[in-house]
Design a protein around this motif. Structure first.
Motif, short mmCIF file in Angstrom:
data_model
loop_
_atom_site.label_atom_id
_atom_site.label_comp_id
_atom_site.label_asym_id
_atom_site.label_seq_id
_atom_site.Cartn_x
_atom_site.Cartn_y
_atom_site.Cartn_z
N GLN A 1 0.81 -1.20 0.00
CA GLN A 1 0.00 0.00 0.00
C GLN A 1 0.86 1.27 0.00
OE1 GLN A 1 -3.25 -0.29 -0.50
NE2 GLN A 1 -2.83 -2.51 -0.53
N SER A 2 2.13 1.12 -0.33
CA SER A 2 3.00 2.30 -0.40
C SER A 2 3.97 2.12 -1.56
CB SER A 2 3.78 2.46 0.91
OG SER A 2 4.71 1.40 1.07
N SER A 3 4.57 3.22 -1.96
CA SER A 3 5.62 3.18 -2.97
C SER A 3 6.85 3.88 -2.40
CB SER A 3 5.16 3.88 -4.26
OG SER A 3 5.13 5.29 -4.07
N ARG A 4 7.88 3.87 -3.17
CA ARG A 4 9.12 4.53 -2.75
C ARG A 4 8.95 6.05 -2.65
NH1 ARG A 4 14.40 3.72 -6.56
NH2 ARG A 4 15.97 4.84 -5.32
N PHE A 5 7.90 6.55 -3.28
CA PHE A 5 7.73 8.00 -3.41
C PHE A 5 6.64 8.55 -2.49
CE2 PHE A 5 9.23 6.10 -7.28
CZ PHE A 5 10.28 6.91 -7.67
N ILE A 6 5.57 7.77 -2.30
CA ILE A 6 4.41 8.23 -1.54
C ILE A 6 3.92 7.10 -0.63
CG2 ILE A 6 2.06 9.18 -1.71
CD1 ILE A 6 2.61 10.10 -4.49
N PHE B 1 4.29 12.55 0.79
CA PHE B 1 5.42 12.35 -0.10
C PHE B 1 6.68 12.12 0.72
CE2 PHE B 1 2.42 14.44 -2.82
CZ PHE B 1 2.66 13.92 -4.08
N ALA B 2 7.48 11.15 0.32
CA ALA B 2 8.72 10.86 1.04
C ALA B 2 9.71 12.01 0.85
CB ALA B 2 9.33 9.56 0.53
N PRO B 3 10.27 12.54 1.92
CA PRO B 3 11.16 13.71 1.79
C PRO B 3 12.48 13.38 1.09
CG PRO B 3 11.11 12.91 4.06
CD PRO B 3 10.05 12.16 3.33
N ASP B 4 12.86 12.11 1.12
CA ASP B 4 14.13 11.71 0.49
C ASP B 4 13.90 10.97 -0.83
OD1 ASP B 4 12.92 9.52 1.61
OD2 ASP B 4 14.79 8.64 2.39
N ARG B 5 12.73 11.18 -1.42
CA ARG B 5 12.40 10.44 -2.64
C ARG B 5 13.27 10.88 -3.82
NH1 ARG B 5 8.63 14.45 -2.01
NH2 ARG B 5 8.10 15.74 -3.84
N PRO B 6 13.51 9.99 -4.79
CA PRO B 6 14.21 10.38 -6.01
C PRO B 6 13.31 11.27 -6.87
CG PRO B 6 14.18 7.99 -5.73
CD PRO B 6 13.20 8.55 -4.77
N ALA B 7 13.92 12.02 -7.76
CA ALA B 7 13.16 12.76 -8.77
C ALA B 7 12.79 11.80 -9.90
CB ALA B 7 13.99 13.92 -9.31
N ILE B 8 11.60 11.99 -10.46
CA ILE B 8 11.16 11.16 -11.58
C ILE B 8 11.32 11.96 -12.87
CG2 ILE B 8 9.24 9.93 -12.65
CD1 ILE B 8 8.10 9.42 -9.89
N VAL B 9 12.12 11.44 -13.77
CA VAL B 9 12.34 12.06 -15.08
C VAL B 9 11.79 11.11 -16.13
CG1 VAL B 9 14.07 12.83 -16.75
CG2 VAL B 9 14.35 13.37 -14.32
N PHE C 1 15.83 19.78 -4.58
CA PHE C 1 14.64 18.91 -4.66
C PHE C 1 14.52 18.08 -3.39
CE2 PHE C 1 12.49 14.99 -5.78
CZ PHE C 1 11.45 15.41 -6.57
N PRO C 2 13.30 17.85 -2.86
CA PRO C 2 12.01 18.22 -3.44
C PRO C 2 11.39 19.51 -2.92
CG PRO C 2 11.67 16.64 -1.70
CD PRO C 2 13.16 16.87 -1.77
N ASP C 3 11.94 20.06 -1.83
CA ASP C 3 11.24 21.15 -1.14
C ASP C 3 11.71 22.55 -1.53
OD1 ASP C 3 9.68 19.35 0.36
OD2 ASP C 3 11.34 19.04 1.75
N ASN C 4 12.89 22.64 -2.11
CA ASN C 4 13.43 23.98 -2.37
C ASN C 4 14.07 24.04 -3.76
OD1 ASN C 4 14.24 26.64 -1.96
ND2 ASN C 4 16.11 26.06 -0.88
N CYS C 5 13.22 23.94 -4.79
CA CYS C 5 13.71 24.03 -6.18
C CYS C 5 12.86 25.09 -6.91
CB CYS C 5 13.66 22.68 -6.88
SG CYS C 5 12.21 21.68 -6.50
#
Length: 454
Positions: A247-252, A262-270, A417-421
């Motif tokens: 019920q979870s992912s690496r991101f949320i 949202f996970a604060p240490d999550r990778p960016a998705i490109v 990223f993610p909070d200050n970009c």
């Protein structure tokens, strides 16, 4: 005897023409939408089919049924999917002979299919591929008394030139073929103003019908993002998305109060959506990602790079990437081919989109960028002559020249990223502000509806 046989032949031709031109027994108007390719990878033509159906046409969507179509097509009672029989590869013959047999097969199967269907009022054919789709559609349009629309996505001859060179006789022949048949169409559409100007040089008057998003593409809610990111592991089995539970992912994930967090240490998705063809420069992306993070800038996230799509060059690039995986210390890759309805959802989870499309003609615009904009994702696009008609520098995206430039752009956008970009957030804000004005149905009605006198 010869006179008798000639008379019989003439009578048969007259009867056949009379049958082909016999009015449609249905009270609805009929439109043929033709793609001599995979219907599932032809979103613009599927959008044409949907829009014709809204105007109460009985639509026949004709092409190869290789990939799954969106439910917006399959559930539409006014649209009938009319699949063509694919060409079976012939072994042991020279490439020129195989190509000739393929053209004859495509011409025959398309001609028979178009003769079997009710009399059309309008035929809309995609170009490219040019041979034999344009000629076959023109013949049927003239024989059956229909209006012919050619929708120019690119030049077929310019795509052939990537493989054979601009001076090859096949390329020269295809160029003359395209421009001659284009002059015989009732309506010509194209995807950019630069394209229309070039067609006018060759005595073809074309109206610009820009690609615009459909309702299928929208800015996702956090709940929608949560669901598709979980699905990427539970259904598609990509471990890059795996969370601590099903019920979870690496991101949320959901917190104890059932709030989506949202996970604060999550990778960016490109994300880069591609057809894996010769007019897309994959090396630019892969070389840029090799350099990403090498300057040891602080506050740069790791990246999950998703490259979607199918195409002829996919296998060789994926194999090469597997061999060089150690050269990408800050990047993970996955190469999904998603259900038609899941693709826009995954796209909406991206932080940045990448367009590697470098038009063979220099005149077409990548629809993948339109899709990314529609879900609120800023785009880094490789520069070519008319890309500025779509990507506005530092407003909805950035334009890069080479791999070093792309790497610098990614690092600049993702710094903090993610909070200050702030640069990335500014692009997203600009995009979302313009979304209410972007709509395929409105664009189609303003451009094509008057031409058809609907």
């Amino acid at each position: 005897m010869l006179t008798f046989l000639c008379a019989v032949f003439v009578v048969v031709i007259i009867l056949l023409l009379a049958r082909l031109r016999k009015p449609n027994p249905s009270t609805k108007r009929c439109a043929f939408v033709i793609v001599l390719g995979d219907l599932g990878r032809s979103p613009r033509m599927c959008n044409h089919a949907t829009q014709f159906s809204k105007h109460r046409f009985d639509v026949k969507l004709i092409g190869y049924a290789e990939s799954e179509l969106s439910r917006h097509i399959t559930s539409n009672q006014n649209i009938e999917i009319c699949p063509l029989k694919p060409f079976l590869q012939i072994e042991g013959l020279p490439a020129v002979a195989v190509y000739a047999f393929k053209i004859l097969w495509q011409f025959g199967t398309l001609l028979v299919r178009l003769c079997q269907l009710p009399k059309p009022d309008v035929i809309c054919v995609q170009n490219p591929p040019s041979i034999p789709a344009m000629f076959t559609a023109l013949v049927i349009a003239k024989v059956r008394g229909a209006r012919l629309i050619i929708d120019w996505h690119n030049y077929g001859y310019s795509m052939l030139a990537l493989k054979h060179g601009a001076k090859h006789w096949i390329v020269q022949l295809c160029q003359r073929y395209e421009f001659f048949l284009g002059q015989l169409a009732n309506i010509n559409l194209c995807v950019s103003e630069t394209f229309a100007q070039n067609l006018s040089v060759h005595m073809i008057k074309a109206s610009v019908l820009y690609d615009k998003p459909t309702n299928q593409f929208h800015v996702l809610t956090n709940e929608e993002k949560h669901q598709i990111l979980i699905k990427m592991f539970t259904k598609y089995k990509y471990t890059q998305f795996q969370g601590e539970s099903e019920q979870s992912s690496r991101f949320i994930h959901e917190d104890k109060q059932n709030n989506i967090v949202f996970a604060p240490d999550r990778p960016a998705i490109v994300v880069s959506s591609t057809s894996w063809s010769e007019d897309e420069k994959f090396e630019l992306l892969f070389d840029a990602l090799k350099r990403y993070g090498s300057h040891e800038k602080t506050k740069l996230p790791s990246i999950v790079c998703i490259v979607t799509g199918k195409g002829p060059l996919k296998e060789q690039f994926v194999d090469k990437l597997e061999r060089e995986r150690a050269q990408y210390p800050h990047v993970e890759f996955c190469f999904p081919w998603l259900d038609a309805d899941d693709y826009p959802r995954l796209l909406g989870c991206a932080d940045i989109g990448i367009s590697l499309h470098q038009s063979s003609s220099g005149f077409d615009l990548p629809m993948k960028v339109v899709d990314m904009f529609a879900v609120g994702v800023p785009v880094c696009a490789v520069h070519y002559d008319c890309i500025g008609e779509l990507v506005k520098r530092d407003q909805n995206g950035v334009i890069f020249e080479d791999a070093d430039d792309l790497c610098e752009r990614l690092e600049s956008l993702l710094h903090g990223f993610p909070d200050n970009c702030p640069k990335l957030n500014s692009l997203k804000t600009n995009l979302i502000a313009t979304l209410p004005n972007e709509n395929w149905s409105r664009e189609w009605d303003s451009v094509l509806q008057p031409l058809l006198n609907l």
